[in-house]
Design a protein around this motif. Structure first.
Motif, PDB file in Angstrom:
ATOM      1  N   VAL A  55       0.868  -1.177   0.000  1.00 19.76           N
ATOM      2  CA  VAL A  55       0.000   0.000   0.000  1.00 19.76           C
ATOM      3  C   VAL A  55       0.906   1.229   0.000  1.00 19.76           C
ATOM      4  CG1 VAL A  55      -1.770   1.250   1.279  1.00 19.76           C
ATOM      5  CG2 VAL A  55      -1.809  -1.262   1.187  1.00 19.76           C
ATOM      6  N   SER A  88      -1.445   7.240   0.193  1.00 25.51           N
ATOM      7  CA  SER A  88      -2.719   7.511  -0.482  1.00 25.51           C
ATOM      8  C   SER A  88      -2.507   7.567  -1.997  1.00 25.51           C
ATOM      9  CB  SER A  88      -3.299   8.833   0.024  1.00 25.51           C
ATOM     10  OG  SER A  88      -2.314   9.841  -0.147  1.00 25.51           O
ATOM     11  N   ILE A 141      -1.549   1.585  -5.093  1.00 21.70           N
ATOM     12  CA  ILE A 141      -1.210   0.235  -4.626  1.00 21.70           C
ATOM     13  C   ILE A 141      -0.192  -0.346  -5.605  1.00 21.70           C
ATOM     14  CG2 ILE A 141      -2.143  -2.099  -4.229  1.00 21.70           C
ATOM     15  CD1 ILE A 141      -4.950  -0.642  -4.033  1.00 21.70           C
ATOM     16  N   LEU A 153      -5.949  -1.056   3.389  1.00 27.82           N
ATOM     17  CA  LEU A 153      -5.708   0.330   2.990  1.00 27.82           C
ATOM     18  C   LEU A 153      -5.938   1.182   4.236  1.00 27.82           C
ATOM     19  CD1 LEU A 153      -7.632   0.512  -0.432  1.00 27.82           C
ATOM     20  CD2 LEU A 153      -5.173   0.349  -0.089  1.00 27.82           C
TER      21      LEU A 153
END
Length: 761
Positions: A29, A32, A35, A278
Motif C-alpha cells: 500500500v 494515499s 497500490i 488500505l
C-alpha cells in the motif's frame, strides 16, 4: 449475538484489478498514492485511483526487470530523490530492485543474495532484505553495508517495528527480534514455517504460519493470542488501526479477525498469497488467479450488482471445476450424449454429468438401453475411499518411479494380497527385470504399514540365483568389492525420458487436426494426407529402436514437425513437442534437427512458446522432457551450455507446480546440467545450477525422486565441481542433515554422502 459481532460490518467486493498474467504474489500500500502489486509474471504493477470512478483503480505503471517471479514489495514515500515515490521489489531471481515511480525505471540493483529474496523493508534511508539464503542484508544508496546469518534455515519475511527493531520469520519455525545485528529475543511457538509477519498497532507482532495458525506476540516474547480457522498454510497477515486483522491462505480464503475470532471469510477462486489493509480500512487481496481484489464496508463503494453476480458465478464455476464424484472430476465427466453409445456387457456402468451432479447408469443388455441407477456422491472423507485403477477398486494404487527417465507406473495392491505375488505379477506385466522384486516388496510393506510381514527365505531369483534379501540380516555374497566412500556421487552419464505412447501421440495429432478442419478460419493449418502418412512414417522409425544405428530421417520429416510447432495454436503443440522429444534420442534425428537449430534456433523458440504464461501443463511437461533429452547427444552440449540461464529461468516455475511429473523433470534437467557443467568446468554455470538444486533439496515435502536427483546434483558439484565453498556458504550442511534424517533410504544415503563432503577439508 455478542456486541463484537454487532460492531462488525461485512466486507463486500469493491473492484477487481486485472492485468497480471499469473499469480499475484505481493501487495504494497503506497500511502494515499495507490497500490503496488507483484506477480509470478515477473512484473510489478502500480495502480492509481480511477479519476472517472472513485471505486476503481487503474494500472498506471508496469515495472519490468526481474527475470523470475516477484514477491515482496516496499514503498518509498515521495522525497527529493523520488518526487513521486519509489518501490523496492524482491524476486526469485535473487535480486532486489529500487524503482523510481516518476519514470518507471529501475534506479538501483541490489545484488548479493544467493537465493530468492523473501522480504524487503525500509529502515530510515536504508533497505533491509531477507532471503532463503538465511541472511539479512542492509543496503545504503544501492550498496551493501552489512549482512548476517539471521537463522540457520530460510528466512521467509522481515518487518520493522515502530520502535525501530527488525523482526525476521523463518522456516526454522521461529521469529527473531533484532537491534542492529544483535538478536534480542527468539520467539518459539509455531510448529511449522513462519511465512508472514505484521505489526499490530500498540500491541505487538503478528505471525502467519504453515501450521495454519496466526499468532499475536508481545515484544517480550509472550503469546497474547492464537487465531485458528484456516485449513491450510497461512501466507500473510496484516492489521488495521481499528484492531481488525486480515490473513491470506492456501485454503482460498482471506479471513478477517476481531478480538481473536474470525468474523468474516472472503472466498477466492484460488490461493490468497497476500492481504493488506488500505488506510481507510478497505482490504486488498492478491490471488493465484492473477486478479487483485479490493473489499470494502462502505456501501457507496461496493461494486455494481452485475459485477457482484459475475464474481459469485466465477466462484461457483471454480468450485464446480474442482468438484469430484466417485473420485472423478465433475468437469471431466461426459454429458448425456455418452448414453447414445450402447454398452458392451450387461450391467456395465457409466457415470455422466447432469447439471452439477454425476449420475450413474447401468447397461441393460436384454432391452438394449441404459437404466438410471442414481446420483453418485462422494463419501464424507474422500481420503478413506478405495483407489480405482482401470475400473477396479484396490486398497492402494501406488505411483512407482523406476527412475532413469522411465514413466511413472501404477502399482495396485490389496491388503489381503501376498506382496511377493503382487511384485512378481506386476514386474511381469510391466516387462521389468525380476531383480526389482525385493525393492517392490519393501516398497509395498513400507507404504502399507506392514512392518512384520514374514520374508519368504526360499525365494531364488530366476536370473541371478540369489536368495531373498532379508532386511536386518547380513548379506552373503562372494567377491563384493570394498564399499566406495560415497554411495551416490559423482553422477556419471545423463538421464533421459525415453518412454513414449506413440499411439496416443498420433491420436492427439488426429484429434487436433480434425478440430482445425472444422474451424473455417484455421482450416489452412490442418495436415494434408501426405503429411499425416509422414507422421506415421516418423513414428515407425522411432518405434524400431533396434535399427537406430542404421535408420535415417529425411530433412522434410523434421521440417514438418518444426512447421507444426510454429503454425499450430499453442494449446495443440504438445504432441509435436513430444515427437521431437523422442526424435532427439535417435542419432540421425538429433543430427538433422541440429542443422535447423544452428540456422534458426527453433528449440529456443519452442521453449519460449511452451513456457510463456499462462503455460499449459502438457506443453511444460513435454518441452522440459524434450530439453532434458538433448543431453543424450554431445553435439548439443555447447548449445545447452550457451542457453543455460534462459532454459533454467524458463522452467523455474516447474518446481512450484503441484504436478509431480513436472517436479521430477525439472530435477532431472538440473542433474543433467550439473554433470555437463562439471565436465565443462563452467564455474558460473555450476553456481546457477547449485542454487537451483539447493532450492529443490530444501523442499522436504517434495516427491522422493525429485529431491534425490537434486541432492545427487549438489553432491556431484561439491565433489568434482568448483562450487564446494559456495555450497558451504549456502548452509548445505543443514540440507544434508535434514536429508540424512529422512525415512527414505536413498535420501538418507545421499544426505550422508553430502555430510561427509562438508567434513572433508
Amino acid at each position: 449475538m455478542s456486541s463484537m459481532e454487532i460492531d462488525f460490518k461485512q466486507y463486500q467486493l469493491r473492484c477487481q484489478l486485472r492485468g497480471h498474467e499469473d499469480d499475484v504474489r505481493g501487495i504494497c500500500v503506497c500511502g494515499s498514492e495507490g497500490i503496488a502489486t507483484s506477480s509470478r509474471d515477473r512484473t510489478v504493477r502500480f495502480w492509481s485511483l480511477d479519476s472517472s470512478d472513485k471505486r476503481k483503480y487503474v494500472s498506471s505503471k508496469m515495472l519490468l526487470g526481474h527475470s523470475s517471479f516477484v514477491g515482496p514489495l516496499a514503498w518509498i514515500a515521495p522525497d527529493e530523490e523520488f518526487p513521486e515515490g519509489g518501490i523496492v521489489s524482491g524476486g526469485m531471481d535473487t535480486m532486489a530492485f529500487v524503482w523510481d515511480l516518476r519514470t518507471g525505471e529501475k534506479v538501483q540493483s541490489l545484488k548479493g543474495h544467493q537465493l530468492q529474496v523473501t522480504g524487503v523493508v525500509l529502515d530510515g534511508g536504508d533497505i533491509i532484505s531477507s532471503s532463503v539464503d538465511c541472511t539479512l542484508r542492509r543496503w545504503r544508496k544501492g550498496q551493501p553495508v552489512e549482512s548476517w546469518e539471521a537463522h540457520k534455515s530460510a528466512i521467509q519475511a522481515v518487518i520493522k517495528l515502530p520502535s525501530g527493531e527488525l523482526v525476521s520469520g523463518s522456516t526454522d519455525t521461529t521469529l527473531k527480534l533484532w537491534r542492529g545485528k544483535t538478536c534480542l529475543h527468539t520467539f518459539s511457538g509455531h510448529t511449522d514455517t513462519v511465512r508472514g509477519l505484521g505489526v499490530m498497532h500498540g500491541l505487538g507482532i503478528l505471525s502467519a504460519s504453515h501450521d495454519g495458525s496466526i499468532m499475536l506476540w508481545a515484544q517480550s516474547g509472550e503469546v497474547l493470542m492464537v487465531m485458528v480457522g484456516h485449513t491450510s498454510i497461512v501466507y500473510s497477515v496484516d492489521a488495521h488501526v481499528s484492531g481488525l486483522i486480515v490473513s491470506g491462505s492456501e485454503d482460498r480464503f482471506a479471513k478477517i479477525w476481531k478480538d481473536g475470532v474470525c468474523v468474516q471469510s472472503l472466498e477466492h477462486p484460488g490461493c490468497v498469497w497476500d492481504a493488506k489493509f488500505l488506510e481507510n480500512g478497505d482490504i486488498v487481496t492478491a490471488c493465484s488467479d492473477g486478479v487483485v481484489r479490493i473489499w470494502t464496508v462502505d456501501q457507496e463503494n461496493i461494486a455494481d450488482p452485475v459485477e457482484l453476480e459475475a464474481y459469485a458465478s466465477e466462484l461457483s464455476e471454480y468450485k464446480l471445476s474442482r468438484k469430484s464424484v466417485g473420485g472423478l472430476k465433475l468437469v471431466d465427466l461426459p454429458g448425456l450424449e455418452a448414453l447414445q453409445i450402447p454398452g458392451t456387457s450387461d450391467g456395465q456402468t457409466k457415470i455422466v454429468r447432469e447439471g452439477d451432479n454425476g449420475v450413474a447408469y447401468s447397461w441393460n443388455m436384454r432391452e438394449q438401453k441404459w437404466d438410471k441407477i442414481g446420483e453418485v456422491v462422494d463419501g464424507p472423507d474422500d481420503s478413506m475411499k478405495r483407489s480405482v485403477l482401470d475400473g477396479v477398486q484396490y486398497d492402494y494404487v501406488f505411483d512407482v518411479d523406476i527412475g532413469d527417465g522411465e514413466p511413472i507406473r501404477k502399482l495396485p495392491y490389496n491388503r489381503s494380497d501376498n506382496p511377493y505375488d503382487t511384485a512378481d505379477n506386476w514386474l511381469l506385466k510391466e516387462n521389468l527385470p525380476l531383480s526389482y522384486r525385493q525393492q517392490i516388496v519393501e516398497f509395498i510393506l513400507q507404504n502399507t504399514g506392514q512392518k512384520d510381514f514374514n520374508i519368504d527365505p526360499t525365494f531364488r531369483d530366476p536370473y541371478t540365483g540369489s536368495s531373498a534379501y532379508v532386511p536386518g540380516q547380513p548379506s552373503y555374497a562372494s567377491g563384493i568389492a570394498a564399499k566406495p566412500t560415497f554411495k551416490h556421487i559423482p553422477k556419471r552419464g545423463m538421464l533421459v525420458f525415453d518412454a513414449a505412447q506413440f499411439d496416443g501421440i498420433l491420436k492427439k495429432f488426429s484429434e487436433f487436426n480434425n478440430t482445425l478442419l472444422a474451424d473455417s478460419e484455421k482450416k489452412d493449418l490442418s495436415l494434408t494426407e501426405p503429411e499425416i502418412s509422414r507422421l506415421g512414417a516418423i513414428v515407425k522409425i522411432l518405434k524400431d529402436t533396434s535399427h537406430y544405428h542404421t535408420s535415417r530421417f529425411a530433412d522434410v520429416d523434421i521440417a514438418l514437425l518444426l512447421k507444426l510447432l510454429k503454425s499450430w495454436p499453442v494449446a495443440m503443440i504438445f504432441p509435436v513437442i513430444d515427437m521431437l522429444r523422442m526424435t532427439v534420442l535417435h542419432p540421425d534425428g538429433a543430427t538433422v534437427l541440429l542443422r535447423h537449430v544452428e540456422v534458426n534456433d527453433v528449440v529456443m523458440e519452442m521453449i519460449m512458446k511452451a513456457t510463456t504464461d499462462p503455460a499449459l501443463p502438457a506443453n511444460l511437461l513435454t518441452s522440459i522432457r524434450a530439453v532434458t533429452n538433448f543431453f543424450k547427444n554431445s553435439s548439443y552440449y555447447s548449445w545447452l551450455q550457451k542457453h543455460r540461464s534462459d532454459i533454467l529461468d524458463a522452467f523455474s516455475s516447474c518446481l512450484a507446480s503441484p504436478n509431480k511429473n513436472l517436479q521430477l523433470a525439472y530435477s532431472t534437467l538440473i542433474l543433467n546440467y550439473a554433470v555437463l557443467l562439471i565436465e565443462k568446468q563452467d564455474e558460473e554455470g555450476q553456481s546457477h545450477v547449485l542454487s537451483a538444486a539447493l532450492e529443490i533439496a530444501e523442499q522436504e515435502n517434495l516427491e522422493i525422486d525429485s529431491r534425490f536427483r537434486a541432492l545427487v546434483g549438489i553432491g556431484s558439484l561439491m565433489l568434482e565441481g568448483l562450487v564446494k565453498k559456495l555450497a558451504m556458504d549456502f548452509d548445505v550442511g543443514n540440507i544434508a542433515k535434514a536429508a540424512k534424517a529422512s525415512k527414505e533410504a536413498k535420501i538418507a544415503e545421499i544426505g550422508a554422502d553430502i555430510e561427509l563432503l562438508t567434513k572433508q577439508s
